[in-house]
Design an enzyme around this catalytic site. Structure first.
Site, PDB file in Angstrom:
ATOM      1  N   ASP A 132       0.848  -1.187   0.000  1.00  0.00           N
ATOM      2  CA  ASP A 132       0.000   0.000   0.000  1.00  0.00           C
ATOM      3  C   ASP A 132       0.890   1.247   0.000  1.00  0.00           C
ATOM      4  O   ASP A 132       1.541   1.548   1.005  1.00  0.00           O
ATOM      5  CB  ASP A 132      -0.907  -0.019   1.236  1.00  0.00           C
ATOM      6  CG  ASP A 132      -2.052   0.968   1.138  1.00  0.00           C
ATOM      7  OD1 ASP A 132      -2.052   1.793   0.201  1.00  0.00           O
ATOM      8  OD2 ASP A 132      -2.948   0.935   1.998  1.00  0.00           O
ATOM      9  N   ASP A 133       0.933   1.966  -1.112  1.00  0.00           N
ATOM     10  CA  ASP A 133       1.705   3.210  -1.246  1.00  0.00           C
ATOM     11  C   ASP A 133       3.218   2.991  -1.283  1.00  0.00           C
ATOM     12  O   ASP A 133       3.976   3.874  -0.859  1.00  0.00           O
ATOM     13  CB  ASP A 133       1.383   4.197  -0.112  1.00  0.00           C
ATOM     14  CG  ASP A 133      -0.023   4.761  -0.172  1.00  0.00           C
ATOM     15  OD1 ASP A 133      -0.786   4.347  -1.064  1.00  0.00           O
ATOM     16  OD2 ASP A 133      -0.358   5.592   0.682  1.00  0.00           O
TER      17      ASP A 133
ATOM     18  N   CYS B 259      -6.116   4.286  -3.778  1.00  0.00           N
ATOM     19  CA  CYS B 259      -6.412   2.928  -3.293  1.00  0.00           C
ATOM     20  C   CYS B 259      -7.611   2.237  -3.934  1.00  0.00           C
ATOM     21  O   CYS B 259      -7.472   1.202  -4.572  1.00  0.00           O
ATOM     22  CB  CYS B 259      -6.629   2.960  -1.781  1.00  0.00           C
ATOM     23  SG  CYS B 259      -5.266   3.661  -0.831  1.00  0.00           S
TER      24      CYS B 259
ATOM     25  N   ARG C  52      -7.613  -1.006  -6.684  1.00  0.00           N
ATOM     26  CA  ARG C  52      -7.995  -2.359  -6.260  1.00  0.00           C
ATOM     27  C   ARG C  52      -9.224  -2.865  -7.010  1.00  0.00           C
ATOM     28  O   ARG C  52      -9.334  -4.061  -7.305  1.00  0.00           O
ATOM     29  CB  ARG C  52      -8.224  -2.370  -4.744  1.00  0.00           C
ATOM     30  CG  ARG C  52      -6.928  -2.121  -3.977  1.00  0.00           C
ATOM     31  CD  ARG C  52      -7.160  -1.588  -2.559  1.00  0.00           C
ATOM     32  NE  ARG C  52      -5.925  -1.016  -2.065  1.00  0.00           N
ATOM     33  CZ  ARG C  52      -5.002  -1.683  -1.356  1.00  0.00           C
ATOM     34  NH1 ARG C  52      -5.224  -2.950  -1.032  1.00  0.00           N
ATOM     35  NH2 ARG C  52      -3.902  -1.083  -0.962  1.00  0.00           N
TER      36      ARG C  52
ATOM     37  N   LYS D  48      -5.629  -5.464   3.515  1.00  0.00           N
ATOM     38  CA  LYS D  48      -6.530  -4.352   3.236  1.00  0.00           C
ATOM     39  C   LYS D  48      -7.440  -4.663   2.044  1.00  0.00           C
ATOM     40  O   LYS D  48      -6.971  -5.092   0.997  1.00  0.00           O
ATOM     41  CB  LYS D  48      -5.690  -3.100   2.946  1.00  0.00           C
ATOM     42  CG  LYS D  48      -6.505  -1.883   2.513  1.00  0.00           C
ATOM     43  CD  LYS D  48      -5.591  -0.707   2.258  1.00  0.00           C
ATOM     44  CE  LYS D  48      -6.339   0.452   1.626  1.00  0.00           C
ATOM     45  NZ  LYS D  48      -5.468   1.632   1.412  1.00  0.00           N
TER      46      LYS D  48
ATOM     47  N   HIS E  23     -10.708  -2.419   1.099  1.00  0.00           N
ATOM     48  CA  HIS E  23     -11.034  -1.069   0.613  1.00  0.00           C
ATOM     49  C   HIS E  23     -11.938  -1.060  -0.621  1.00  0.00           C
ATOM     50  O   HIS E  23     -11.805  -0.211  -1.507  1.00  0.00           O
ATOM     51  CB  HIS E  23      -9.761  -0.252   0.346  1.00  0.00           C
ATOM     52  CG  HIS E  23      -9.984   1.214   0.628  1.00  0.00           C
ATOM     53  ND1 HIS E  23      -8.968   2.107   0.818  1.00  0.00           N
ATOM     54  CD2 HIS E  23     -11.134   1.939   0.753  1.00  0.00           C
ATOM     55  CE1 HIS E  23      -9.452   3.309   1.049  1.00  0.00           C
ATOM     56  NE2 HIS E  23     -10.768   3.233   1.021  1.00  0.00           N
TER      57      HIS E  23
ATOM     58  N   SER F 241      -8.480   1.752   4.772  1.00  0.00           N
ATOM     59  CA  SER F 241      -7.120   2.182   5.066  1.00  0.00           C
ATOM     60  C   SER F 241      -6.946   2.356   6.575  1.00  0.00           C
ATOM     61  O   SER F 241      -7.904   2.620   7.308  1.00  0.00           O
ATOM     62  CB  SER F 241      -6.800   3.509   4.363  1.00  0.00           C
ATOM     63  OG  SER F 241      -6.767   3.348   2.963  1.00  0.00           O
TER      64      SER F 241
ATOM     65  N   HIS G 144       1.404   2.416   4.028  1.00  0.00           N
ATOM     66  CA  HIS G 144       0.449   3.513   4.149  1.00  0.00           C
ATOM     67  C   HIS G 144       0.595   4.159   5.525  1.00  0.00           C
ATOM     68  O   HIS G 144       0.831   3.467   6.521  1.00  0.00           O
ATOM     69  CB  HIS G 144      -0.970   2.968   3.964  1.00  0.00           C
ATOM     70  CG  HIS G 144      -2.019   4.005   3.737  1.00  0.00           C
ATOM     71  ND1 HIS G 144      -2.472   4.826   4.741  1.00  0.00           N
ATOM     72  CD2 HIS G 144      -2.719   4.348   2.621  1.00  0.00           C
ATOM     73  CE1 HIS G 144      -3.406   5.622   4.260  1.00  0.00           C
ATOM     74  NE2 HIS G 144      -3.577   5.366   2.965  1.00  0.00           N
TER      75      HIS G 144
ATOM     76  N   ASP H 184      -0.074  -0.802  -4.814  1.00  0.00           N
ATOM     77  CA  ASP H 184      -1.336  -0.321  -5.386  1.00  0.00           C
ATOM     78  C   ASP H 184      -1.210   0.980  -6.164  1.00  0.00           C
ATOM     79  O   ASP H 184      -1.906   1.207  -7.153  1.00  0.00           O
ATOM     80  CB  ASP H 184      -2.413  -0.204  -4.311  1.00  0.00           C
ATOM     81  CG  ASP H 184      -2.101   0.831  -3.231  1.00  0.00           C
ATOM     82  OD1 ASP H 184      -0.922   1.237  -3.102  1.00  0.00           O
ATOM     83  OD2 ASP H 184      -3.029   1.226  -2.491  1.00  0.00           O
ATOM     84  N   ASN H 185      -0.344   1.883  -5.704  1.00  0.00           N
ATOM     85  CA  ASN H 185      -0.153   3.172  -6.373  1.00  0.00           C
ATOM     86  C   ASN H 185       1.145   3.775  -5.863  1.00  0.00           C
ATOM     87  O   ASN H 185       1.833   3.178  -5.035  1.00  0.00           O
ATOM     88  CB  ASN H 185      -1.337   4.114  -6.131  1.00  0.00           C
ATOM     89  CG  ASN H 185      -1.776   4.197  -4.680  1.00  0.00           C
ATOM     90  OD1 ASN H 185      -2.868   3.746  -4.337  1.00  0.00           O
ATOM     91  ND2 ASN H 185      -0.933   4.748  -3.818  1.00  0.00           N
TER      92      ASN H 185
ATOM     93  N   LYS I   8       1.595   9.699  -5.414  1.00  0.00           N
ATOM     94  CA  LYS I   8       0.221   9.254  -5.232  1.00  0.00           C
ATOM     95  C   LYS I   8      -0.742  10.413  -5.497  1.00  0.00           C
ATOM     96  O   LYS I   8      -0.445  11.559  -5.166  1.00  0.00           O
ATOM     97  CB  LYS I   8       0.045   8.742  -3.799  1.00  0.00           C
ATOM     98  CG  LYS I   8      -1.364   8.291  -3.449  1.00  0.00           C
ATOM     99  CD  LYS I   8      -1.437   7.808  -2.018  1.00  0.00           C
ATOM    100  CE  LYS I   8      -2.844   7.370  -1.650  1.00  0.00           C
ATOM    101  NZ  LYS I   8      -2.932   6.839  -0.276  1.00  0.00           N
TER     102      LYS I   8
END
Length: 411
Positions: free
Chosen positions: A13-14, A53, A57, A106, A108, A131, A185, A237-238, A253
């Protein structure tokens, strides 16, 4: 070699493009992620379908741009939107071929009972529905909250423990494990043994902790004799948010500059992927569902557009199949598209300065998107502008129906 590989998808995540050694990172140490690249393939132009996010996803799970799914932005616990039962997800498609499926970490994609991962193809789920900076932070086991005072520093280990337990259950059926880590994250939390150990600060600590626990999975697959027939994918994810490296790419992001959407991506499958392979052709998370369907012999839904393509040939060391273009949105607004070496920016959110648009970049010579060559390439501009206009209109025409499904107003 088995006809249906096991699949383990590790999804940070991130985490930034430059936070993995295999992508050129030097500050954060990721030896086990790097070993996946050494034993398999590195995609140097793999894209998230969105710079945040939820839509990232949604696209990953369905093979469709998040706008078609009705989830084009980050959703929050007090909102009612979520993944519609109309959508067909990666685990649902794989279950038609006899897969056991599990999701840890996660989600989301909504918090109502009908949005729970167990309603969308996962036999087992353990993790957070949102998150870790959203209130409330509750840990779920299946559809039940089992911990309302979550020790976030333990989550990476807990998710990994559950994944290993699921893998160890064995049997003759192949498995799909989606391991979507909460970190890095913010707020950053890290297991005690990893605090203060990385030159990347606490952010680096969280990634090096994930790398260690990835090693536990890789080692266990070897011990169980499963490594040869298991496809292991590691990505994020990003792009990175307040900390982390884009590897010199512009933006972060939330941006549809390269730094917000180009992802670290490595994969190994010893039975099929030549060790040390590299792919420099554009690909995207929307390709995951059709690719896994192709590799396993599963059928794709035929009653809706699937935006991704089967990149199985490129994954296993061959050529990349042709595609028209990749499209990148902010909410419902088309911001950019990529076709081959070219990337066209037609809008920019948030806070666009439209005086500088449109912009055309040659990513082969200018990966940092520093030099607008729109005036030098009129034919490219005309071709890509036509694609952008056509696709934006297609998505706009589907908006009401897609929003209705995500909000539960229509089937």
């Amino acid at each position: 070699m088995k006809d249906r590989p096991n699949v383990v998808l590790v999804f940070m995540d991130d985490m930034g493009y430059g936070d993995m050694g295999a992508m050129g990172g030097t500050v954060v140490k990721t030896p086990r992620m790097d070993s996946v690249a050494e034993n398999g393939i590195t995609f140097r132009h793999m894209y998230s379908a969105a710079p945040v996010c939820t839509p990232s996803r949604a696209a990953l799970m369905t093979g469709r741009y998040a706008q078609r799914v009705g989830l084009p932005r980050v959703i929050f616990p007090h909102e009612g939107e979520g993944l519609s039962g109309y959508e067909r997800t990666v685990p649902e498609v794989l279950k038609t071929r006899g897969y056991r499926t599990a999701g840890y970490g996660k989600w989301h994609l909504g918090c109502r009972p009908e949005h729970n991962p167990t309603r969308h193809g996962f036999d087992d789920f353990f993790g957070l529905l949102y998150s870790n900076d959203m209130d409330p932070v509750h840990l779920y086991d299946g559809e039940k909250p089992v911990q309302k005072e979550v020790e976030q520093a333990e989550l990476t280990k807990q998710y990994t423990d559950r994944a290993i337990e699921f893998i160890e259950r064995g049997g003759d059926d192949p498995f799909f494990v989606y391991l979507a880590h909460t970190m890095p994250h913010i707020p950053l939390h890290v297991e005690e043994g990893f605090r203060g150990t990385s030159r990347g600060g606490t952010y680096g600590d969280t990634i090096e902790c994930i790398d260690f626990h990835l090693g536990r999975i890789l080692d266990r697959l070897e011990e169980l004799g499963l490594a040869e027939d298991t496809l292991v994918i590691v990505t994020s994810d990003n792009g990175p948010w307040f900390e982390g490296s884009t590897g010199g790419l512009r933006g972060r992001k939330i941006d549809t500059w390269e730094g917000g959407i180009r992802m670290p991506f490595v994969a190994q499958w010893p039975a099929r992927i030549p060790a040390g392979s590299v792919c420099d052709e554009p690909a995207c998370f929307i390709d995951l569902l059709p690719t896994l369907a192709g590799l396993t012999g599963a059928e794709l839904p035929a009653d809706r557009p699937i935006d991704g393509i089967d990149i199985g040939p490129a994954l296993t060391g061959g050529p990349m199949p042709e595609r028209e273009a990749l499209y990148f949105f902010h909410h419902w607004t088309l911001n950019a598209l990529r076709q081959g070496r070219w990337k066209l920016h037609v809008d920019r959110n948030p806070q666009p300065d439209r005086r500088e648009l449109p912009q055309l970049f040659d990513l082969e010579t200018d990966p940092g998107e520093a030099y607008n060559v729109a005036n030098l390439e009129p034919e490219v501009m005309a071709r890509l502008t036509e694609l952008a206009t056509s696709f934006a209109a297609e998505i706009t025409a589907q908006r009401v129906e897609a929003e209705g499904r995500a909000a539960g107003r229509c089937a």
